[in-house]
Write a protein that holds these residues in place. Structure first.
Motif, PDB file in Angstrom:
ATOM      1  N   GLU A  66      31.042 -25.519  29.899  1.00  0.00           N
ATOM      2  CA  GLU A  66      30.979 -26.880  30.096  1.00  0.00           C
ATOM      3  C   GLU A  66      29.944 -27.661  29.706  1.00  0.00           C
ATOM      4  O   GLU A  66      30.189 -28.825  29.043  1.00  0.00           O
ATOM      5  CB  GLU A  66      31.438 -26.978  31.461  1.00  0.00           C
ATOM      6  N   ALA A  67      28.686 -27.229  29.890  1.00  0.00           N
ATOM      7  CA  ALA A  67      27.558 -27.804  29.651  1.00  0.00           C
ATOM      8  C   ALA A  67      27.095 -27.965  28.201  1.00  0.00           C
ATOM      9  O   ALA A  67      26.498 -28.720  27.554  1.00  0.00           O
ATOM     10  CB  ALA A  67      26.340 -27.702  30.790  1.00  0.00           C
ATOM     11  N   VAL A  68      27.695 -26.608  27.563  1.00  0.00           N
ATOM     12  CA  VAL A  68      27.287 -26.540  26.170  1.00  0.00           C
ATOM     13  C   VAL A  68      28.025 -27.264  25.200  1.00  0.00           C
ATOM     14  O   VAL A  68      27.773 -27.568  24.254  1.00  0.00           O
ATOM     15  CB  VAL A  68      27.291 -24.820  25.855  1.00  0.00           C
ATOM     16  N   ARG A  69      29.399 -27.353  25.642  1.00  0.00           N
ATOM     17  CA  ARG A  69      30.231 -28.204  24.844  1.00  0.00           C
ATOM     18  C   ARG A  69      29.877 -29.590  24.328  1.00  0.00           C
ATOM     19  O   ARG A  69      29.990 -29.868  22.934  1.00  0.00           O
ATOM     20  CB  ARG A  69      31.757 -28.302  25.301  1.00  0.00           C
ATOM     21  N   PRO A  70      28.997 -30.561  25.274  1.00  0.00           N
ATOM     22  CA  PRO A  70      28.814 -31.887  24.616  1.00  0.00           C
ATOM     23  C   PRO A  70      27.530 -31.694  23.626  1.00  0.00           C
ATOM     24  O   PRO A  70      27.260 -32.323  22.726  1.00  0.00           O
ATOM     25  CB  PRO A  70      28.261 -32.317  25.720  1.00  0.00           C
TER      26      PRO A  70
ATOM     27  N   ALA B 134      27.506 -18.721  26.071  1.00  0.00           N
ATOM     28  CA  ALA B 134      28.133 -19.761  25.843  1.00  0.00           C
ATOM     29  C   ALA B 134      27.978 -20.501  24.746  1.00  0.00           C
ATOM     30  O   ALA B 134      29.133 -21.142  24.334  1.00  0.00           O
ATOM     31  CB  ALA B 134      27.487 -20.704  27.055  1.00  0.00           C
ATOM     32  N   ALA B 135      27.010 -20.319  24.140  1.00  0.00           N
ATOM     33  CA  ALA B 135      26.927 -20.997  22.653  1.00  0.00           C
ATOM     34  C   ALA B 135      27.956 -20.351  21.584  1.00  0.00           C
ATOM     35  O   ALA B 135      28.820 -20.975  20.949  1.00  0.00           O
ATOM     36  CB  ALA B 135      25.560 -20.985  22.007  1.00  0.00           C
ATOM     37  N   VAL B 136      27.968 -19.122  21.701  1.00  0.00           N
ATOM     38  CA  VAL B 136      28.943 -18.259  20.720  1.00  0.00           C
ATOM     39  C   VAL B 136      30.345 -18.746  21.415  1.00  0.00           C
ATOM     40  O   VAL B 136      31.133 -18.749  20.448  1.00  0.00           O
ATOM     41  CB  VAL B 136      28.784 -16.629  21.105  1.00  0.00           C
ATOM     42  N   ALA B 137      30.787 -18.762  22.700  1.00  0.00           N
ATOM     43  CA  ALA B 137      31.971 -19.086  23.036  1.00  0.00           C
ATOM     44  C   ALA B 137      32.414 -20.606  22.729  1.00  0.00           C
ATOM     45  O   ALA B 137      33.396 -20.805  22.256  1.00  0.00           O
ATOM     46  CB  ALA B 137      32.217 -19.067  24.458  1.00  0.00           C
ATOM     47  N   ALA B 138      31.428 -21.413  22.873  1.00  0.00           N
ATOM     48  CA  ALA B 138      31.709 -22.976  22.513  1.00  0.00           C
ATOM     49  C   ALA B 138      31.894 -23.032  20.849  1.00  0.00           C
ATOM     50  O   ALA B 138      32.799 -23.897  20.519  1.00  0.00           O
ATOM     51  CB  ALA B 138      30.354 -23.898  22.823  1.00  0.00           C
ATOM     52  N   MET B 139      31.016 -22.280  20.095  1.00  0.00           N
ATOM     53  CA  MET B 139      31.356 -22.378  18.701  1.00  0.00           C
ATOM     54  C   MET B 139      32.790 -21.710  18.204  1.00  0.00           C
ATOM     55  O   MET B 139      33.665 -21.992  17.218  1.00  0.00           O
ATOM     56  CB  MET B 139      30.279 -21.648  18.008  1.00  0.00           C
ATOM     57  N   ALA B 140      33.094 -20.659  18.905  1.00  0.00           N
ATOM     58  CA  ALA B 140      34.421 -20.032  18.791  1.00  0.00           C
ATOM     59  C   ALA B 140      35.385 -20.999  18.898  1.00  0.00           C
ATOM     60  O   ALA B 140      36.585 -20.982  18.231  1.00  0.00           O
ATOM     61  CB  ALA B 140      34.599 -18.895  19.554  1.00  0.00           C
TER      62      ALA B 140
END
Length: 137
Positions: free
Chosen positions: A111-115, A49-55
């Motif tokens: 959704e939780a990682v974005r903020p 999820a961190a990889v996806a949020a940073m992408a």
């Protein structure tokens, strides 16, 4: 301090918060920073999820791997930023320490990682401003 600001980001698993922070600092600080990240109990891989949020913000951390925290990494850094590693983080005189209390993205969806990602970006930008780092590229 050398020409480059050396920053070490530390969290327990070195799979989410510290990897996102390292990605932002590498991207925003460019040649003006030396960036490291590590964990007191590294995970097997970086949080998907961190990889996806940073992408989503154009930063690729997919090739990163969690690394074990070493005394050398701490001792050779100008600034050590901890993110929930508690007493596992060694302390050395002459090193500036900051603790960023951020939620752990482990087991969370994007959704939780974005903020969390957005808060990390704000803190990295403030860190660069505080130490007057400019990208020398």
């Amino acid at each position: 301090m050398s020409d480059k600001l050396s920053v070490l980001f530390v969290c327990v698993h070195n799979a989410g918060r510290s990897q996102m922070a390292a990605g932002f600092l590498t991207s925003l600080g460019g040649d003006g920073v030396e960036v490291r990240s590590a964990g007191s109990a590294p995970a097997d891989s970086v949080n998907k999820a961190a990889v996806a949020a940073m992408a989503e913000v154009g930063i690729d951390i997919s090739a990163q791997t969690p690394k074990i925290l070493t005394f050398d990494a701490v001792e050779t850094s100008d600034v050590v930023i901890t993110m929930g590693c508690g007493d596992a983080c060694p302390v050395f005189p002459g090193v500036t320490y900051r603790d960023w209390a951020l939620p752990d993205p482990a087991g969370q969806g994007i959704e939780a990682v974005r903020p969390i990602r957005d808060e990390i970006k704000s803190r990295v930008e403030a860190l660069l401003a505080e130490f007057a780092v400019t990208d020398a590229r």
